[in-house]
Design an enzyme around this catalytic site. Structure first.
Site, mmCIF file in Angstrom:
data_model
loop_
_atom_site.group_PDB
_atom_site.id
_atom_site.type_symbol
_atom_site.label_atom_id
_atom_site.label_comp_id
_atom_site.label_asym_id
_atom_site.label_seq_id
_atom_site.Cartn_x
_atom_site.Cartn_y
_atom_site.Cartn_z
ATOM 1 N N GLY A 170 0.852 -1.340 -0.178
ATOM 2 C CA GLY A 170 0.018 0.017 -0.029
ATOM 3 C C GLY A 170 0.886 1.181 -0.008
ATOM 4 N N ASP A 171 1.965 1.091 0.504
ATOM 5 C CA ASP A 171 3.036 2.363 0.473
ATOM 6 C C ASP A 171 4.326 1.837 0.099
ATOM 7 O OD1 ASP A 171 4.081 4.858 0.505
ATOM 8 O OD2 ASP A 171 4.167 4.886 2.713
ATOM 9 N N ALA A 172 4.482 1.231 -1.076
ATOM 10 C CA ALA A 172 5.682 0.202 -1.398
ATOM 11 C C ALA A 172 6.779 1.080 -1.790
ATOM 12 C CB ALA A 172 5.504 -0.661 -2.460
ATOM 13 N N CYS A 173 7.394 2.166 -0.735
ATOM 14 C CA CYS A 173 8.306 2.968 -0.943
ATOM 15 C C CYS A 173 9.756 2.437 -0.348
ATOM 16 C CB CYS A 173 8.207 4.414 -0.320
ATOM 17 S SG CYS A 173 6.722 5.181 -1.090
ATOM 18 N N ASN A 176 10.513 1.797 3.386
ATOM 19 C CA ASN A 176 9.527 0.883 4.125
ATOM 20 C C ASN A 176 10.023 -0.851 4.027
ATOM 21 O OD1 ASN A 176 8.031 2.637 4.994
ATOM 22 N ND2 ASN A 176 6.323 2.497 3.177
#
Length: 248
Positions: A170-173, A176
């Site tokens: 969902g926030d694959a930066c 992370n």
């Protein structure tokens, strides 16, 4: 939200009215009353992820009061991908990490990020005039948020028809995903407040953008290691734009 005891050091102020502190091997993410629901959602997702094969932070405590809430989790060993220099080995490890999340059984995941819900979130941000330009591409900053949202709505039916539902971070930066700095093996995943069943391209679009923006490298090696021979450019562009409109 005041944390119990002393010795807490501020790590960062978060993207969504949260702050992160650290004391030894424990991290504490805190928020005011308005952020409790969002932080609670992250707690529930972290607890679920800890029951799977994907390594990540363990929930140690949850504190809630009239002042807000605090989520205490264990530190994940390793260094974030964003703090490591680019290498082919690291890109391959990142691809395996993202793939491992996506290969979790969809039927076991109790959380969803349906496209219609994410679009509704973007509509709310645009309506409030709260779009954060830092999340937009240079070209998108030149366009009115209402026009960007109109582009999302126009492309939505085609993206819905093509979506492949998997468990997404969902926030694959890069910050992370953590790796051993010596072996570059994946050690864990953090910040899972947006985790849920969604189109795999919602993660892939963010990884591609991060590789290009943070490391200035072509994402072809990542997609090859992940297992996508010919990535769908339209879906990548759609999800990158949609994600940018939800931060506000």
């Amino acid at each position: 939200m005041e944390l119990p005891g002393g010795g807490w050091e501020l790590v960062k102020a978060g993207e969504s009215a949260t702050s992160v502190h650290r004391r030894g091997a424990v991290f504490a993410k805190t928020c005011g009353p308005d952020g409790v629901a969002e932080l609670l959602a992250e707690r529930d997702r972290a607890e679920w992820l800890a029951s799977t094969s994907v390594p990540g932070a363990r929930v140690l405590d949850w504190i809630e009061s009239a002042e807000g809430a605090a989520l205490l989790t264990s530190a994940v060993p390793g260094v974030t991908a964003g703090d490591l220099p680019w290498s082919e080995k690291l890109v391959a490890s990142l691809a395996r990490a993202v793939r491992a999340v996506h290969e979790l059984p969809v039927e076991s995941c109790p959380f969803e990020r349906r496209l219609v819900d994410v679009v509704a979130q973007a509509e709310d941000v645009v309506r409030r005039g709260a779009v954060n330009p830092d999340f937009l591409t240079d070209d998108a900053r030149l366009v009115a948020p209402e026009e960007l949202l109109a582009r999302v709505r126009a492309a939505l039916p085609a993206v819905q028809a093509a979506q492949e539902l998997v468990v997404c971070h969902g926030d694959a930066c890069l910050p992370n995903f953590l790796f051993d700095p010596d072996t570059l093996e994946w050690t864990g995943t953090i910040d899972v407040g947006r985790l849920g069943v969604a189109d795999r391209y919602s993660d892939l679009a963010l990884v591609k953008a991060q590789l290009e923006d943070e490391w200035s490298v072509d994402a072809a090696a990542f997609f090859a290691a992940y297992g996508v021979v010919e990535p769908d450019a339209e879906r990548l562009a759609f999800h990158l734009l949609l994600d940018a409109l939800t931060w506000g």
